[in-house]
Motif scaffolding. Structure first.
Motif, short mmCIF file in Angstrom:
data_model
loop_
_atom_site.label_atom_id
_atom_site.label_comp_id
_atom_site.label_asym_id
_atom_site.label_seq_id
_atom_site.Cartn_x
_atom_site.Cartn_y
_atom_site.Cartn_z
N ASN A 186 0.80 -1.23 0.00
CA ASN A 186 0.00 0.00 0.00
C ASN A 186 0.84 1.28 0.00
OD1 ASN A 186 -2.17 -1.68 0.04
ND2 ASN A 186 -2.71 -1.32 2.17
N LEU A 187 1.92 1.25 -0.74
CA LEU A 187 2.65 2.51 -0.94
C LEU A 187 1.81 3.39 -1.87
CD1 LEU A 187 6.30 1.23 -1.45
CD2 LEU A 187 5.28 2.21 0.61
N PHE A 188 2.03 4.70 -1.79
CA PHE A 188 1.29 5.61 -2.67
C PHE A 188 2.01 5.66 -4.02
CE2 PHE A 188 0.64 7.56 1.69
CZ PHE A 188 -0.55 6.85 1.91
N PRO A 189 1.39 5.12 -5.08
CA PRO A 189 2.12 4.90 -6.33
C PRO A 189 2.50 6.19 -7.06
CG PRO A 189 -0.20 4.39 -6.61
CD PRO A 189 0.01 4.63 -5.15
N HIS A 190 1.79 7.27 -6.77
CA HIS A 190 2.05 8.52 -7.48
C HIS A 190 3.10 9.37 -6.77
CE1 HIS A 190 -0.83 9.21 -4.37
NE2 HIS A 190 -0.70 10.51 -4.48
N LEU A 191 3.59 8.90 -5.64
CA LEU A 191 4.60 9.65 -4.89
C LEU A 191 5.91 8.87 -4.91
CD1 LEU A 191 2.53 10.70 -1.72
CD2 LEU A 191 2.91 12.02 -3.81
#
Lengths: 238, 262
Positions: free
Chosen positions: B106-111
């Motif tokens: 669940n890492l933020f893919p756009h960051l």
């Protein structure tokens, strides 16, 4: 065949349609901006936990998506003035912007809602676990990812909005189609004038298509991460 | 930071241990399904607990209740002296004390990796960007991934992503870390790098609750193991006793299934 090609060419390259084309572009951009603001707010409301907000959004969408844009344009310009006894009497530009912008807002609401709902549930859980506020969660985590999903359908909306600016001729906004009607009502060269009008719409649509592709590329880049590393050398740990 | 951790670890045994987490007769239902049955546990500060059990036994639900990703319907949960109640303030202050690592990262893919780690410190802890980046880099170094800081999650392997997720949680400097099957989504060759990171973290004295099937990790790191089945705690004890001498038939069966699977 009575196609006056000389007149067609002449009109196509005349300056007659420059200002109207600018008007159409201007109305498209401004109405889209209004639509995106309304769509984002209503889209957030539609995905919130509040049932009252859900209901309000539903009513809004039903009304503004369920009635023709033409009817809405005349409503904002004439209907509202009559209803309020001229207390609210919008200018042509304001009425046009309200009509196209609010109508667009109804469509954008559905697009934003779908975008928000497409964001993986794990993203929300990670945001919660980190203790992010609702505001940060939405602005920094959910909406940026929703935008990626929303960009392609929004592109369709821009194109349909651009063409819908022609309906503003009913309230005498000097846009492309209105300019055309003024010309052919004098010289009766309907076909040639409509052909020129059409070329302008197609041309503007094609130009927007290029912008749209750039936008889609850009929004996908950060997800796949194909580009940004190239210019950044490996970080030396402090 | 490193010094404090070592000091904490040394004094750990002699100190009167404070209670980090206590659950008393916690019950939870998903509709008609009774997923937590009278669950009672106490976790001391610095204690490492491994929760295991068959799938659907309620182990994930148990740790998800601790930071309010799920809400329990009966019983008491107290985290570091604060009871989990409906009040948003209690919820936020508890979430700030607890870090969580998920099975699917669940890492933020756009960051970028660095932005993933600085988002919460800047927006929740009100740190300056520079401070937050220094903090993030120090944790990224600890999980041995600092050289990837400018990349996006999609450019990293699963094992690397999970280590970033651990660093991201640590950037909030939590008192307690929860791990929800952190290695279950990983290819076998990447499991070790994540477990090693978790072992290092455990050695630093962090209070940890880890849902996992990695019995080697449990044996090496855990102070106690909780075995769950059908939403209830069937057996608890130190890992060596649990694995060598399971008292219940259900744990015996579970262990034989797990060990055969490897």
């Amino acid at each position: 065949m009575h196609f006056d090609s000389r007149y067609f060419i002449e009109l196509l390259f005349s300056r007659n349609f420059l200002a109207p084309a600018w008007t159409a572009v201007w109305f498209t951009v401004a109405s889209m901006a209004i639509g995106i603001v309304i769509g984002t707010i209503a889209g957030l409301a539609a995905t919130s936990k509040s049932r009252i907000l859900h209901g309000m959004v539903k009513v809004f969408i039903t009304i503004f998506r369920g009635t023709p844009v033409l009817v809405q344009i005349v409503f904002w310009y004439d209907g509202l003035a009559e209803l309020t006894g001229n207390f609210i009497n919008l200018s042509v530009v304001t009425a046009g912007l309200m009509a196209l912008g609010v109508n667009e807002g109804a469509y954008m609401t559905e697009i934003v809602r779908a975008g928000i709902e497409s964001v993986d549930k794990g993203q929300l859980e990670a945001a919660h676990a980190l203790g992010l506020s609702y505001r940060t969660k939405m602005l920094r985590v959910v909406l940026p990812q929703a935008v990626r999903v929303a960009i392609p359908p929004t592109g369709n909306q821009v194109i349909s909005l651009l063409k819908n600016t022609s309906l503003l001729f009913t309230i005498a906004v000097p846009e492309i189609f209105a300019t055309g009607t003024n010309i052919f009502s004098v010289n009766f060269k309907y076909f040639e004038v409509l052909a020129v009008v059409s070329v302008w719409y197609v041309g503007l649509t094609l130009v927007y298509g290029i912008i749209q592709r750039k936008l889609e590329k850009r929004s996908n880049r950060s997800i796949t991460g194909a580009k940004p590393t190239a210019k950044v050398p490996t970080v030396v740990p402090a | 930071m490193g010094v404090e951790e070592i000091a904490g670890q040394v004094t750990q045994g002699s100190e009167n241990k404070k209670i980090a987490i206590s659950m008393e007769k916690v019950n939870k239902w998903f509709g008609a399904l009774h997923v937590l049955r009278d669950v009672t546990i106490t976790v001391a500060e610095g204690e490492r607990v491994v929760v295991c059990g068959p799938s659907g036994s309620g182990k994930s639900t148990l740790i998800r209740c601790l930071n309010w990703l799920e809400t329990h319907q009966q019983g008491r949960i107290v985290i570091d002296g604060i009871e989990l109640t409906e009040s948003p303030r209690a919820r936020d202050s508890i979430r700030a004390k607890i870090g969580m690592v998920f099975q699917s990262f669940n890492l933020f893919p756009h960051l970028t990796i660095l932005e993933n780690c600085t988002l919460a410190p800047v927006s929740v802890r009100k740190m300056s960007r520079k401070q937050a980046e220094e903090l993030a880099m120090s944790y990224l170094q600890r999980v041995k991934i600092a050289d990837q800081a400018k990349k996006y999650p999609g450019q990293l392997s699963g094992g690397q992503q999970q280590r970033v997720a651990i660093a991201r949680a640590l950037c909030m400097e939590p008192k307690i870390m929860l791990f929800d099957e952190p290695t279950s989504a990983l290819d076998p060759e990447m499991i070790k790098e994540v477990l090693d990171t978790m072992t290092t973290l455990a050695e630093s004295g962090m209070t940890m609750i880890c849902v996992t099937h990695e019995m080697g990790f449990a044996r090496q790191v855990a102070d106690s193991v909780i075995f769950m089945d059908y939403g209830e705690i069937v057996e608890t004890g130190p890992p060596h006793r649990m694995f060598a001498d399971p008292h219940t038939e259900r744990l015996k069966t579970f262990l034989s299934q797990i060990l055969h699977g490897h």
